[in-house]
Design an enzyme around this catalytic site. Structure first.
Site, PDB file in Angstrom:
ATOM      1  N   SER A 138       0.857  -1.188   0.000  1.00  0.00           N
ATOM      2  CA  SER A 138       0.000   0.000   0.000  1.00  0.00           C
ATOM      3  C   SER A 138       0.889   1.233   0.000  1.00  0.00           C
ATOM      4  O   SER A 138       2.061   1.173   0.430  1.00  0.00           O
ATOM      5  CB  SER A 138      -0.887   0.012   1.250  1.00  0.00           C
ATOM      6  OG  SER A 138      -1.527   1.269   1.426  1.00  0.00           O
ATOM      7  N   TYR A 151      -1.695  -0.938  10.489  1.00  0.00           N
ATOM      8  CA  TYR A 151      -1.802  -1.126   9.039  1.00  0.00           C
ATOM      9  C   TYR A 151      -0.519  -0.678   8.346  1.00  0.00           C
ATOM     10  O   TYR A 151       0.028  -1.401   7.507  1.00  0.00           O
ATOM     11  CB  TYR A 151      -3.005  -0.337   8.512  1.00  0.00           C
ATOM     12  CG  TYR A 151      -3.290  -0.587   7.051  1.00  0.00           C
ATOM     13  CD1 TYR A 151      -3.900  -1.771   6.638  1.00  0.00           C
ATOM     14  CD2 TYR A 151      -2.966   0.354   6.078  1.00  0.00           C
ATOM     15  CE1 TYR A 151      -4.172  -2.014   5.304  1.00  0.00           C
ATOM     16  CE2 TYR A 151      -3.225   0.123   4.738  1.00  0.00           C
ATOM     17  CZ  TYR A 151      -3.836  -1.063   4.359  1.00  0.00           C
ATOM     18  OH  TYR A 151      -4.093  -1.297   3.031  1.00  0.00           O
TER      19      TYR A 151
END
Length: 254
Positions: A138, A151
């Site tokens: 990401s 995350y």
């Protein structure tokens, strides 16, 4: 010969788009997901693909589940040539008072689960002298976000993991690449939009426009665009692309 591909988390989003693309290219697709034993989810997947593919329950956090799933794929189709790790979770919390359970679930799924899948398939890839591994990271692997420690840490960890895998596989024809997208129009993003609408009462078009405006192109990345990139990376043409993280950021640095 027909290549055999495993896609984790392939029932929705970028995993589903990748399954559709690889299946269309004649690759045998095998999908592992937590809902892989849900008849309704499997039926929806087959409808989306227009053909039946192997789907089974898989919890990437569990070594036993990973090993059993990979063994079932090998028994049904033969050794795995391609591994696409798209299974992932996302929850938000500030670092202060961050719940242990949320941290563990995020790291265990996004990072450790990817490691366990690679560990399970890589020996056979090395033995045959060919393999392709793609990890879905990401932009959050490169840029911090408040309230997203777990995350961001999990996705950043994938970059380090991929470098090690690349080095260990290089002499054996095994590549490992990560992809770091900005916002992609997946079911997860749609849930974020729905939640913001519920919390603020804003119109859907306004909330969606905010996400679109987060990058200079002014448009959300589509799952099929990520799938197209993956299809190239796992082809013979992607042989020399390894130890790389490709940011699909639409010009955004978040």
């Amino acid at each position: 010969m027909t290549k055999i591909a495993i896609i984790t988390g392939g029932l929705s989003g970028m995993g589903l788009a990748t399954a559709r693309r690889l299946h269309a290219e004649g690759i045998t697709v095998c999908i592992g997901a937590r809902r892989g034993d849900d008849p309704a989810a499997v039926a929806a997947l087959h409808a989306a693909l227009g053909a039946p593919v192997m789907v089974a329950a898989l919890d990437v956090r569990s070594t036993d589940s990973v090993n059993a799933f990979v063994a079932s794929v090998v028994a049904a189709h033969g050794p795995v040539d391609i591994l696409i790790n798209t299974a992932g979770v996302y929850e938000e919390s500030a670092v202060i008072d961050h719940p242990d359970a949320m941290w563990d679930a995020t790291i265990d799924t996004n990072l450790t689960g990817t490691f366990k899948m690679i560990r399970a398939v890589m020996p056979a890839m090395k033995a045959r002298g060919w393999g392709r591994i793609v990890n879905l990271a990401s932009v959050a692997a490169h840029q911090g976000m408040a309230n997203n420690a777990a995350y961001c840490a999990s996705k950043a960890g994938l970059l380090g993991l991929g470098r090690c895998v690349s080095l260990e596989g290089a002499a054996y024809g095994v590549t490992c690449v990560s992809i770091s997208p900005t916002w992609v129009e997946t079911e997860m993003l749609k849930q974020f939009i729905d939640q913001e609408i519920a919390d603020t009462g804003a119109e859907r078009a306004v909330v969606r426009a905010k996400y679109e405006a987060s990058n200079p192109q002014g448009a959300l990345v589509q799952p099929a665009e990520i799938a197209g990139l993956i299809a190239f990376l796992v082809s013979d043409a992607g042989r020399a692309i390894t130890m790389e993280d490709i940011q699909v950021n639409a010009g955004s640095l978040w």
